[in-house]
Design an enzyme around this catalytic site. Structure first.
Site, PDB file in Angstrom:
ATOM      1  N   ARG A 106      -8.991  -2.659   7.349  1.00 37.94           N
ATOM      2  CA  ARG A 106     -10.093  -3.621   7.270  1.00 37.94           C
ATOM      3  C   ARG A 106     -10.917  -3.429   5.995  1.00 37.94           C
ATOM      4  O   ARG A 106     -12.099  -3.111   6.050  1.00 37.94           O
ATOM      5  CB  ARG A 106     -10.975  -3.516   8.516  1.00 37.94           C
ATOM      6  CG  ARG A 106     -10.211  -3.850   9.787  1.00 37.94           C
ATOM      7  CD  ARG A 106     -11.080  -3.773  11.018  1.00 37.94           C
ATOM      8  NE  ARG A 106     -10.304  -4.176  12.200  1.00 37.94           N
ATOM      9  CZ  ARG A 106     -10.744  -4.074  13.451  1.00 37.94           C
ATOM     10  NH1 ARG A 106     -11.943  -3.594  13.688  1.00 37.94           N
ATOM     11  NH2 ARG A 106      -9.993  -4.462  14.447  1.00 37.94           N
ATOM     12  N   ASP A 115      -1.946  -2.030  -8.276  1.00 34.23           N
ATOM     13  CA  ASP A 115      -1.416  -0.859  -8.988  1.00 34.23           C
ATOM     14  C   ASP A 115      -0.985   0.110  -7.903  1.00 34.23           C
ATOM     15  O   ASP A 115      -1.811   0.797  -7.300  1.00 34.23           O
ATOM     16  CB  ASP A 115      -2.512  -0.256  -9.879  1.00 34.23           C
ATOM     17  CG  ASP A 115      -1.999   0.946 -10.661  1.00 34.23           C
ATOM     18  OD1 ASP A 115      -0.847   1.365 -10.422  1.00 34.23           O
ATOM     19  OD2 ASP A 115      -2.764   1.481 -11.493  1.00 34.23           O
ATOM     20  N   ASP A 130      -0.080   6.833 -10.430  1.00 31.77           N
ATOM     21  CA  ASP A 130       0.309   7.693 -11.553  1.00 31.77           C
ATOM     22  C   ASP A 130      -0.871   8.169 -12.395  1.00 31.77           C
ATOM     23  O   ASP A 130      -0.690   8.724 -13.481  1.00 31.77           O
ATOM     24  CB  ASP A 130       1.335   6.967 -12.446  1.00 31.77           C
ATOM     25  CG  ASP A 130       0.703   5.796 -13.188  1.00 31.77           C
ATOM     26  OD1 ASP A 130      -0.438   5.414 -12.833  1.00 31.77           O
ATOM     27  OD2 ASP A 130       1.346   5.262 -14.104  1.00 31.77           O
ATOM     28  N   GLU A 184      -0.098  -8.235 -12.152  1.00 31.25           N
ATOM     29  CA  GLU A 184      -0.583  -9.355 -11.354  1.00 31.25           C
ATOM     30  C   GLU A 184       0.332  -9.547 -10.140  1.00 31.25           C
ATOM     31  O   GLU A 184       1.561  -9.485 -10.262  1.00 31.25           O
ATOM     32  CB  GLU A 184      -0.625 -10.627 -12.207  1.00 31.25           C
ATOM     33  CG  GLU A 184      -1.252 -11.774 -11.440  1.00 31.25           C
ATOM     34  CD  GLU A 184      -1.492 -13.005 -12.310  1.00 31.25           C
ATOM     35  OE1 GLU A 184      -1.458 -12.886 -13.554  1.00 31.25           O
ATOM     36  OE2 GLU A 184      -1.708 -14.067 -11.725  1.00 31.25           O
TER      37      GLU A 184
END
Ligand SMILES: *[C@@H]1O[C@H](CO)[C@@H](O)[C@H](O)[C@H]1NC(C)=O
Ligand SMILES: CC(=O)N[C@H]1CO[C@H](CO)[C@@H](O)[C@@H]1O
Length: 425
Positions: free
Chosen positions: A207, A277, A281, A288
């Site tokens: 949530r 993302d 890393d 996108e």
């Protein structure tokens, strides 16, 4: 014969009053909340849980602008219930500002409330099954630069089909306590709008948020969601109409599932330039999110934006992440909790965890909140002597609620607004 123009003028004045922003930089559905502007000023002078001069007492009656002569940690036992037409201007507190710790707050029916630059940290000793902030009904509210954490049920929750015209902007919603570990429900019905702009949702299992009704979700950052998912698209038979624009979803150690989930044909979403993302890393280097229904949890993609009151400037997802990093939450002074949360965020995937008790490592409680130095305020109107001249008010007269410069804001609001930049860099 002269009456008609008089009434026209009156009608015009009422319109102008209604159009005044809650403060410069107020945006979205809740931008015109009036707060306590029609009432009186209340100066919080102690850190007590209750009684004269306490924050609880300050918000217990309607039509008050609440300012702070002191900073520090206010420990509360019971939940705080807020009246209508209250302004809580946390940026007026000296030192490190104000943290309220120990239980949660209800803004249900606190219509026309303005809340800025304050930390609401509920915690393990708060009422079981309750939220850090709850709004079950009410309209015209704006929360700006608030830091909310450690809800036992939800952390910041708006859930009620008639809750409307509410904005949460520039805020941090963090670390819903396990086992529930929730960011919050943001649920109304179509026609009743809620705006979420430039907020950080962090370290909540699920949530982040869960949305129903009319909703504008623009330039938010969601970091380290857990197994329940980040943006929950309704999961309901009811109709929803949402804009989802320029947000960044960054996976952290707890993130194992996709950002969007549980949409269906009833959830109508206009989506644009959202980034994910997911590689954990240590660098912000997402992509996108392709515009397909399945990438967006199965919601029904719309080709036209819903005409909601948008931010004056829509950022790219990358700039939204930079903005949130620098300014989200009660960022006039960041406390130890927000500082840690932001360092988790800026590990870009490496750090972060869900927590079940804020007193354990790594959070170890709400930290120290320096009280600062109390300013001299000879006329006891909440505005320190040394700024009265600058804002054009009188240091020998209680004129906090007057509007000496005629800009629509009370003198005390002019002072409060001068303490922090407008919401954009
Ligand atoms: C919400 O805002 C709209 C647009 O300003 C207004 O027409 C409507 O009456 C408001 N709703 C409530 C419950 O105040
Ligand atoms: C990010 C996160 O999930 N934080 C907590 C949220 O809830 C989950 C599940 O309860 C915990 O494991 C997380 O630590």
């Amino acid at each position: 014969m002269l009456l008609l123009p008089f009434f026209w003028l009156l009608a015009l004045q009422i319109q102008l009053a209604a159009a005044l922003l809650a403060f410069p930089g107020a945006e979205g559905f809740g931008r015109n909340a009036i707060g306590g502007r029609q009432g009186s000023v209340y100066v919080v002078t102690n850190l007590d849980d209750s009684g004269t001069g306490s924050l609880r007492d300050a918000v217990s009656k309607p039509d008050r602008i609440v300012v702070f002569a002191i900073g520090g940690l206010i420990r509360i036992k019971d939940r705080v219930v807020v009246s209508k037409r209250i302004s809580i201007l946390g940026q007026t507190a000296p030192g490190d500002g104000i943290t309220v710790y120990g239980n949660g707050w209800s803004f249900s029916n606190a219509d026309d409330t303005i809340v800025r630059y304050i930390r609401f940290r509920m915690g393990k000793s708060g009422a079981s099954g309750k939220d850090a902030i709850t709004i079950a009904s009410g309209s015209n509210m704006i929360f700006d630069h608030v830091s909310v954490s450690w809800g036992r049920d939800e952390t910041f929750s708006i859930s009620g089909s008639d809750a409307s015209n509410i904005t949460i902007q520039n805020s941090i919603i963090a670390q819903g306590l396990e086992t529930h570990s929730c960011g919050g429900l943001i649920q109304t019905s179509v026609g009743n709008g809620i705006s979420l702009f430039r907020n950080l949702y962090i370290d909540n299992k699920t949530r982040n948020p869960k949305v129903k009704g009319s909703n504008d979700f623009t330039n938010n950052v969601v970091y380290n969601w857990g197994a329940g998912g980040a943006y929950i698209a309704g999961d309901s038979d009811g109709l929803s109409e949402a804009n989802i624009i320029g947000n960044y979803f960054v996976s952290g150690p707890s993130s194992t599932v996709a950002a969007f989930t549980r949409g269906n044909a009833q959830f109508h979403g206009y989506v644009e330039k959202n980034f994910v993302d997911s590689n954990k890393d240590g660098t912000l280097n997402g992509q996108e999110l392709g515009v397909t229904s399945s990438n967006y949890g199965g919601l029904a993609l719309q080709s036209r934006k819903f005409s909601y009151p948008a931010p004056s400037k829509i950022l790219s997802a990358t700039d939204a992440a930079k903005y949130v990093q620098r300014f989200a939450g009660a960022s006039k002074v960041r406390d130890v909790v927000d500082t840690r949360l932001i360092s988790e965020l800026t590990s870009w995937g490496v750090q972060g965890q869900l927590i079940s008790d804020e007193n354990n490592n790594p959070m170890t409680g709400p930290g120290n909140v320096a009280g600062g130095t109390r300013a001299t305020d000879s006329d006891a109107d909440g505005i320190p002597d040394d700024v009265e001249k600058k804002i054009g008010s009188d240091a020998t007269k209680n004129d906090a609620m007057a509007d000496n410069d005629g800009n629509g804001y009370a003198n005390v609001e002019d002072w409060a607004n001068s303490l922090i930049p407008e919401s954009y860099y």
